[in-house]
Scaffold this active site. Structure first.
Site, PDB file in Angstrom:
ATOM      1  N   GLY A 173     -12.650 -33.827 -35.686  1.00  0.00           N
ATOM      2  CA  GLY A 173     -12.366 -33.117 -36.930  1.00  0.00           C
ATOM      3  C   GLY A 173     -13.087 -31.778 -36.994  1.00  0.00           C
ATOM      4  N   THR A 174     -14.309 -31.749 -36.513  1.00  0.00           N
ATOM      5  CA  THR A 174     -15.103 -30.517 -36.580  1.00  0.00           C
ATOM      6  C   THR A 174     -14.432 -29.405 -35.779  1.00  0.00           C
ATOM      7  OG1 THR A 174     -17.103 -31.835 -36.821  1.00  0.00           O
ATOM      8  CG2 THR A 174     -17.399 -29.542 -36.126  1.00  0.00           C
ATOM      9  N   ASN A 203     -14.763 -37.017 -48.588  1.00  0.00           N
ATOM     10  CA  ASN A 203     -15.404 -38.089 -47.830  1.00  0.00           C
ATOM     11  C   ASN A 203     -16.414 -38.869 -48.660  1.00  0.00           C
ATOM     12  OD1 ASN A 203     -16.330 -35.286 -47.332  1.00  0.00           O
ATOM     13  ND2 ASN A 203     -18.122 -36.286 -46.461  1.00  0.00           N
ATOM     14  N   GLN A 263     -10.368 -37.653 -43.756  1.00  0.00           N
ATOM     15  CA  GLN A 263     -10.528 -38.919 -44.487  1.00  0.00           C
ATOM     16  C   GLN A 263      -9.204 -39.443 -45.041  1.00  0.00           C
ATOM     17  OE1 GLN A 263     -13.109 -40.780 -44.482  1.00  0.00           O
ATOM     18  NE2 GLN A 263     -14.723 -39.374 -43.826  1.00  0.00           N
ATOM     19  N   SER A 280      -9.209 -36.849 -37.409  1.00  0.00           N
ATOM     20  CA  SER A 280     -10.202 -37.338 -36.466  1.00  0.00           C
ATOM     21  C   SER A 280      -9.920 -38.795 -36.132  1.00  0.00           C
ATOM     22  CB  SER A 280     -11.593 -37.193 -37.101  1.00  0.00           C
ATOM     23  OG  SER A 280     -12.558 -37.730 -36.241  1.00  0.00           O
ATOM     24  N   HIS A 291     -11.809 -41.221 -34.869  1.00  0.00           N
ATOM     25  CA  HIS A 291     -12.762 -42.319 -35.130  1.00  0.00           C
ATOM     26  C   HIS A 291     -12.785 -42.769 -36.585  1.00  0.00           C
ATOM     27  CE1 HIS A 291     -16.469 -40.187 -36.793  1.00  0.00           C
ATOM     28  NE2 HIS A 291     -15.783 -39.151 -36.356  1.00  0.00           N
ATOM     29  N   THR A 332      -9.108 -30.225 -19.480  1.00  0.00           N
ATOM     30  CA  THR A 332      -8.390 -31.448 -19.106  1.00  0.00           C
ATOM     31  C   THR A 332      -8.382 -32.420 -20.283  1.00  0.00           C
ATOM     32  OG1 THR A 332      -9.057 -31.129 -16.834  1.00  0.00           O
ATOM     33  CG2 THR A 332      -8.342 -33.359 -17.432  1.00  0.00           C
ATOM     34  N   CYS A 339     -31.804 -36.719 -46.586  1.00  0.00           N
ATOM     35  CA  CYS A 339     -33.183 -36.272 -46.376  1.00  0.00           C
ATOM     36  C   CYS A 339     -33.156 -35.157 -45.347  1.00  0.00           C
ATOM     37  CB  CYS A 339     -33.995 -37.403 -45.770  1.00  0.00           C
ATOM     38  SG  CYS A 339     -34.735 -38.486 -46.928  1.00  0.00           S
TER      39      CYS A 339
HETATM   40  C1  LIG Z   1     -13.876 -34.699 -44.394  1.00  0.00           C
HETATM   41  C2  LIG Z   1     -14.425 -34.643 -42.996  1.00  0.00           C
HETATM   42  N1  LIG Z   1     -14.158 -33.574 -42.231  1.00  0.00           N
HETATM   43  C3  LIG Z   1     -14.604 -33.482 -40.974  1.00  0.00           C
HETATM   44  C4  LIG Z   1     -15.389 -34.464 -40.406  1.00  0.00           C
HETATM   45  C5  LIG Z   1     -15.876 -34.307 -38.998  1.00  0.00           C
HETATM   46  O1  LIG Z   1     -15.101 -35.059 -38.089  1.00  0.00           O
HETATM   47  P1  LIG Z   1     -15.621 -35.362 -36.616  1.00  0.00           P
HETATM   48  O2  LIG Z   1     -16.726 -36.332 -36.738  1.00  0.00           O
HETATM   49  O3  LIG Z   1     -14.431 -35.936 -35.887  1.00  0.00           O
HETATM   50  O4  LIG Z   1     -16.031 -34.045 -36.027  1.00  0.00           O
HETATM   51  C6  LIG Z   1     -15.704 -35.597 -41.175  1.00  0.00           C
HETATM   52  C7  LIG Z   1     -16.580 -36.659 -40.622  1.00  0.00           C
HETATM   53  O5  LIG Z   1     -17.362 -37.264 -41.327  1.00  0.00           O
HETATM   54  C8  LIG Z   1     -15.203 -35.684 -42.501  1.00  0.00           C
HETATM   55  O6  LIG Z   1     -15.476 -36.737 -43.276  1.00  0.00           O
END
Ligand SMILES: Cc1ncc(COP(=O)(O)O)c(C=O)c1O
Length: 399
Positions: free
Chosen positions: A72-73, A152, A180, A200, A202, A238, A326
């Site tokens: 996702g990032t 999230n 999410q 994402s 996972h 790849t 924290c």
């Molecule tokens: C709303 C949202 N965006 C992006 C991400 C990041 O995804 P990834 O862990 O696949 O980089 C998350 C992960 O917690 C998320 O909840």
């Protein structure tokens, strides 16, 4: 006692069927999809199948609208940077105050170092977007709007399709971080105006380190990672074949079971919320009660500390997550809850429970049993409470 995992918005267990599907692609089917021989061809056709599975889950019109990424990032970074690079005459970016750091920290960087004007649209007490502020921020300099599909922390859902239409009226592109949302709400991209969408693997019982960016056909795209011709030249490197094949399987399983699973998960989430709120005083559910992800609840327990609640839950084998983080020695409550104007004393004690299709009623009931005693125990130690008559009550001195 078996552990109870209610932190599915952080990550999910990879489905056993997904693991099975992936395994051969680490061993006998190890070829590179780009190679012109049988080893490569096998993998290539498995990748095409996985892409079509994901296409079906998100309702994309064409399978080549999907670009596989590392998560996702990366998808978020790729979408934002592409929109800015493809429209250099436009130098403004609109997002919300409650996005994931995968959007907000890039926004901060762009503002500080790359001369981009960033608008962070506020939300109300329930986490709903201030549409008037959004309309006001849109202008002929807006390159891109990026609003998350679902939050999230609170699960609040933004009306992304309507928000995309507004962006288009101003000639801007629209991206949504749906990390999410995918698998938790029905998505049919071809019937929306969304230009780009991040997801994402996972978060939907697929492997970690894999994601995808949907880019609508016709939207100009500038690659974040330049390299080989993979993903039609839009993301060099790849392909992570086992993970992509795993995500494809997770998408198939999700699509097949979603209609039945989602109402069941929502009912369990409601049972959890009602059970806790009924037994524990001075706590409340955050987020938009009308439009929320079915699996998510963040409950703010007043006058105690979230991390302490998590530790005591963990001792009883219950995994959840806290709205506060924290960081660097200071106890900063979540930026999402702060943007919703949730009082400091409540934001600090916010706990997120996020369920999955694997959550059972027995697990929910065990959590409902465990939480009240934990909260009582912590309030008895809290300087924000007085213990007159053996019963914890809020000390008005601290109001
Ligand atoms: C709303 C949202 N965006 C992006 C991400 C990041 O995804 P990834 O862990 O696949 O980089 C998350 C992960 O917690 C998320 O909840």
């Amino acid at each position: 006692m078996d552990p109870i995992y209610l932190d599915n918005n952080a990550t999910t267990r990879v489905f056993p069927e997904v693991v099975q599907e992936m395994l051969p692609f680490f061993s006998e089917q190890f070829g590179n999809a780009s190679s012109i021989h049988a080893f490569g061809e096998d993998v290539g056709s498995a990748l095409r199948k996985a892409r079509r599975s994901l296409q079906a889950l998100i309702g994309a019109e064409f399978d080549h609208e999907i670009i596989f990424t590392s998560g996702g990032t990366e998808s978020n970074n790729a979408a934002i940077r592409s929109a800015l690079a493809a429209n250099p005459q436009r130098t403004e970016f609109i997002t919300s105050a409650v996005e994931h750091p995968a959007i907000l920290s890039l926004a901060d960087w762009l503002e500080k170092h790359e001369g981009i004007t960033v608008h962070r649209i506020p939300v109300d007490k329930e986490g709903r977007l201030d549409i008037d502020a959004y309309r006001e921020a849109l202008n002929s300099k807006t390159a891109l709007v990026s609003f998350m599909w679902a939050n999230n922390e609170t699960g609040t859902i933004f009306p992304v399709d309507g928000l995309a239409e507004l962006a288009h009226e101003a000639g801007a592109l629209f991206h949504t971080d749906a990390v999410q949302a995918v698998g938790k709400v029905p998505i049919d991209l071809k019937s929306t105006e969304i230009d780009m969408m991040s997801l994402s693997s996972h978060k939907l019982h697929g492997p970690k380190g894999l994601g995808a960016l949907y880019v609508r056909k016709g939207v100009r795209f500038r690659p974040l990672l330049r390299g080989g011709h993979q993903e039609r030249g839009r993301r060099g490197g790849t392909e992570n074949a086992p993970a992509i094949i795993g995500l494809g399987k997770a998408a198939d399983l999700t699509l097949a079971t979603m209609a039945g699973d989602l109402p069941r998960i929502a009912a369990l989430r409601d049972r959890l919320e009602e059970g806790i709120v009924e037994k524990v005083g001075h706590c409340f559910v955050t987020g938009d009660a009308r439009d929320r992800l079915p699996n998510t609840t963040t409950i703010a327990f007043e006058y105690i500390e979230g991390e302490a609640i998590l530790m005591l839950l963990n001792k009883q084998g219950i995994a959840a997550s806290s709205g506060s983080a924290c960081t660097s020695g200071s106890l900063e409550p979540s930026h999402v809850l702060r943007a919703m104007d949730i009082p400091f004393t409540a934001a600090h004690g916010a706990i997120r429970f996020s369920l999955s299709r694997e959550t059972t009623e027995a697990e929910v009931d065990r959590v409902i049993e465990a939480v009240p005693a934990i909260i009582d125990q912590l309030r008895e130690m809290s300087p924000f409470w007085s213990n007159e008559g053996g019963k914890a009550e809020f000390n008005p001195e601290y109001a």
